[in-house]
Design a protein around this motif. Structure first.
Motif, PDB file in Angstrom:
ATOM      1  N   ALA A  58      46.755  37.579  34.948  1.00 41.12           N
ATOM      2  CA  ALA A  58      46.009  38.750  35.435  1.00 41.12           C
ATOM      3  C   ALA A  58      45.621  38.587  36.902  1.00 41.12           C
ATOM      4  O   ALA A  58      45.458  37.463  37.387  1.00 41.12           O
ATOM      5  CB  ALA A  58      44.756  38.942  34.585  1.00 41.12           C
ATOM      6  N   PRO A  59      45.464  39.702  37.627  1.00 38.59           N
ATOM      7  CA  PRO A  59      45.163  39.645  39.061  1.00 38.59           C
ATOM      8  C   PRO A  59      43.914  38.857  39.421  1.00 38.59           C
ATOM      9  O   PRO A  59      43.842  38.269  40.503  1.00 38.59           O
ATOM     10  CB  PRO A  59      44.992  41.129  39.436  1.00 38.59           C
ATOM     11  N   ASN A  60      42.923  38.817  38.524  1.00 38.18           N
ATOM     12  CA  ASN A  60      41.681  38.125  38.856  1.00 38.18           C
ATOM     13  C   ASN A  60      41.798  36.607  38.783  1.00 38.18           C
ATOM     14  O   ASN A  60      40.926  35.881  39.255  1.00 38.18           O
ATOM     15  CB  ASN A  60      40.538  38.606  37.950  1.00 38.18           C
ATOM     16  N   ILE A  61      42.893  36.094  38.201  1.00 40.33           N
ATOM     17  CA  ILE A  61      43.095  34.637  38.129  1.00 40.33           C
ATOM     18  C   ILE A  61      44.464  34.213  38.637  1.00 40.33           C
ATOM     19  O   ILE A  61      44.850  33.051  38.505  1.00 40.33           O
ATOM     20  CB  ILE A  61      42.903  34.115  36.679  1.00 40.33           C
ATOM     21  N   VAL A  62      45.207  35.144  39.230  1.00 45.79           N
ATOM     22  CA  VAL A  62      46.570  34.825  39.660  1.00 45.79           C
ATOM     23  C   VAL A  62      46.581  33.793  40.782  1.00 45.79           C
ATOM     24  O   VAL A  62      47.515  32.991  40.899  1.00 45.79           O
ATOM     25  CB  VAL A  62      47.323  36.106  40.080  1.00 45.79           C
ATOM     26  N   GLY A  63      45.531  33.783  41.594  1.00 49.32           N
ATOM     27  CA  GLY A  63      45.460  32.819  42.690  1.00 49.32           C
ATOM     28  C   GLY A  63      45.424  31.395  42.179  1.00 49.32           C
ATOM     29  O   GLY A  63      46.210  30.547  42.607  1.00 49.32           O
ATOM     30  N   LYS A  87      36.630  39.055  44.577  1.00 47.65           N
ATOM     31  CA  LYS A  87      35.627  39.738  43.745  1.00 47.65           C
ATOM     32  C   LYS A  87      34.655  40.559  44.580  1.00 47.65           C
ATOM     33  O   LYS A  87      34.180  41.602  44.149  1.00 47.65           O
ATOM     34  CB  LYS A  87      34.854  38.716  42.901  1.00 47.65           C
ATOM     35  N   THR A  88      34.354  40.067  45.769  1.00 49.31           N
ATOM     36  CA  THR A  88      33.424  40.792  46.642  1.00 49.31           C
ATOM     37  C   THR A  88      34.125  41.493  47.801  1.00 49.31           C
ATOM     38  O   THR A  88      33.649  42.514  48.290  1.00 49.31           O
ATOM     39  CB  THR A  88      32.371  39.829  47.221  1.00 49.31           C
ATOM     40  N   GLY A  89      35.274  40.952  48.211  1.00 50.98           N
ATOM     41  CA  GLY A  89      35.951  41.520  49.386  1.00 50.98           C
ATOM     42  C   GLY A  89      37.269  42.181  49.108  1.00 50.98           C
ATOM     43  O   GLY A  89      37.939  42.632  50.043  1.00 50.98           O
ATOM     44  N   GLY A  90      37.669  42.258  47.832  1.00 50.88           N
ATOM     45  CA  GLY A  90      38.940  42.887  47.504  1.00 50.88           C
ATOM     46  C   GLY A  90      40.114  42.091  48.066  1.00 50.88           C
ATOM     47  O   GLY A  90      40.028  40.881  48.295  1.00 50.88           O
ATOM     48  N   LEU A  91      41.216  42.769  48.298  1.00 53.41           N
ATOM     49  CA  LEU A  91      42.403  42.114  48.838  1.00 53.41           C
ATOM     50  C   LEU A  91      42.157  41.565  50.235  1.00 53.41           C
ATOM     51  O   LEU A  91      42.665  40.503  50.605  1.00 53.41           O
ATOM     52  CB  LEU A  91      43.581  43.092  48.859  1.00 53.41           C
TER      53      LEU A  91
END
Length: 407
Positions: free
Chosen positions: A96-101, A263-267
């Motif tokens: 998922a995008p929130n953990i892809v990093g 989470k706070t600054g988006g992309l």
């Protein structure tokens, strides 16, 4: 292993360096092609094909008897370096995008760590081959040893074929016809789309500044400590190994912090973190180059290693969001940047006549400058809004899951 292969084939220092440059250089083209292939046939088949090719390449190297045969085998083995692109593609699709990093960073970091483990284990395997009578002499013990990693690659290819899928929904050929046709349609122009996107080339340069620098330092750190601090070969190698050891967690940390910034600054938050960590990486390398006390030099090298590997993780926390329909092409081009950087650094050292100390100083300044290029990576309002909406959806889903588990 090079200390055995070189004498066995009577290789000169220039030939060893040429083989290194050729091996790293061919990976550039391999990564570009593999990125395209992932978009075309999916990561599962791409990885299996590459592993099988790599297994034969590694086995074939055992039969090299001349400089020319050795060079060709090194180039064939260099193609295996394209596996990184498939891994980054596959984790980008699966997580998922929130953990892809952190997913991308962890798989890549442990891959790099595997390279270091291989350097430590292969001499032991070669010694075992000699002890059990599979080698005729001390110099030729490396030849039967090459069959061990080749066998492992065949096994991994089988496991990857049997237990993985291209996407969470299944393999590309198993997707509904409309989804599959969309994938194929997008893949035909994906590579050209990636080539035209300036953000891809900024990330290409940034990856040259972090992973390219890691490759270069990995190959030169031991020599640096031998020359500057008069350490013997064994001690210098142990000190230099601390640089790669940071892969245990540093790259994962870089990807995780990229996820946190989003989470706070988006992309744009991911990009800001990338710029910060690249700039500090350059400063750390500059400081390391000026240290004359061994203990302080080791400490600053570890700090530099921490940031260079966090920068790698931060880079691939941005890559999945550049162009999702051209993910393979983007991952391939950016990944190739690391190898281009390593070749350029090595060529500068060979042709400039500069000392390693001066080269590290110059490269530190260059890396910080490259990091500032990241400020040119921009995302559209629609992309930012889509990322925020996806983040919110995932948080709501996690909240619901926690409630169900609590109940």
């Amino acid at each position: 292993m090079n200390s055995t292969i070189g004498p066995d084939l009577d290789l000169s220092k220039a030939q060893k360096i040429t083989a290194f440059i050729a091996s790293v250089g061919v990976t550039v083209f391999a990564r570009l092609f593999i990125g395209f292939l992932c978009d075309k046939i999916g990561p599962r088949k791409s990885y299996v094909y590459l592993l099988i090719f790599g297994a034969f390449a590694v086995m074939g190297s055992a039969f090299a008897t001349t400089w020319e045969m050795y060079l060709v085998s090194r180039m064939a083995i260099g193609v295996i370096g394209a596996s990184f692109v498939i891994t980054q593609y596959h984790t980008s699709v699966m997580f998922a995008p929130n953990i892809v990093g952190i997913a991308n960073a962890t798989t890549a970091g442990w891959g790099n760590l595997g390279g270091g483990v291989t350097q430590a284990v292969m001499p032991l395997i070669a010694a075992g081959m000699l002890a059990f009578g599979f080698a005729e002499s001390e110099l030729s013990k490396w030849r039967p040893a090459m069959f061990v990693p080749a066998a492992i690659m065949f096994v991994v290819a089988f496991l990857y074929w049997k237990f993985t899928t291209d996407t969470p929904k299944g393999n590309l050929e198993d997707l509904p016809e409309e989804e599959n046709s969309t994938e194929k349609k997008s893949s035909s122009s994906a590579f050209m789309e990636a080539l035209k996107d300036k953000r891809v080339w900024i990330l290409f340069a940034i990856y040259a500044g972090c992973f390219g620098m890691e490759l270069f330092v990995n190959g030169r750190a031991a020599t640096y400590y031998q020359v500057k601090f008069a350490l013997n070969e064994t001690t210098a190698g142990m000190v230099a190994a601390l640089f790669g050891l940071m892969n245990l967690f540093a790259r994962s940390m870089g990807g995780w912090l990229g996820d946190r910034f989003s989470k706070t600054g988006g992309l744009s938050g991911r990009v800001k973190w990338l710029v910060i960590v690249m700039f500090i990486e350059g400063i750390a390398l500059t400081i390391f180059s000026q240290m004359d006390v061994l203990g302080v030099a080791i400490a600053t090298m570890i700090v530099f290693s921490l940031f260079v590997q966090m920068a790698e993780g931060a880079t691939y926390s941005v890559v999945p969001f550049i162009n999702k329909k051209a993910l393979g092409a983007v991952a391939g081009i950016v990944g190739a940047g690391g190898n281009v950087g390593a070749v350029l650094y090595a060529q500068f050292l060979l042709r400039s006549g500069s000392s390693l100390e001066d080269a590290f100083l110059y490269f530190g300044i260059i890396v910080s400058a490259i990091g500032l290029l990241g400020l040119g990576i921009k995302f559209s309002k629609e992309d930012e809004e889509a990322a925020v909406a996806e983040q919110k959806r995932l948080e709501e889903l996690n909240t619901e899951l926690r409630k169900k588990q609590a109940a």
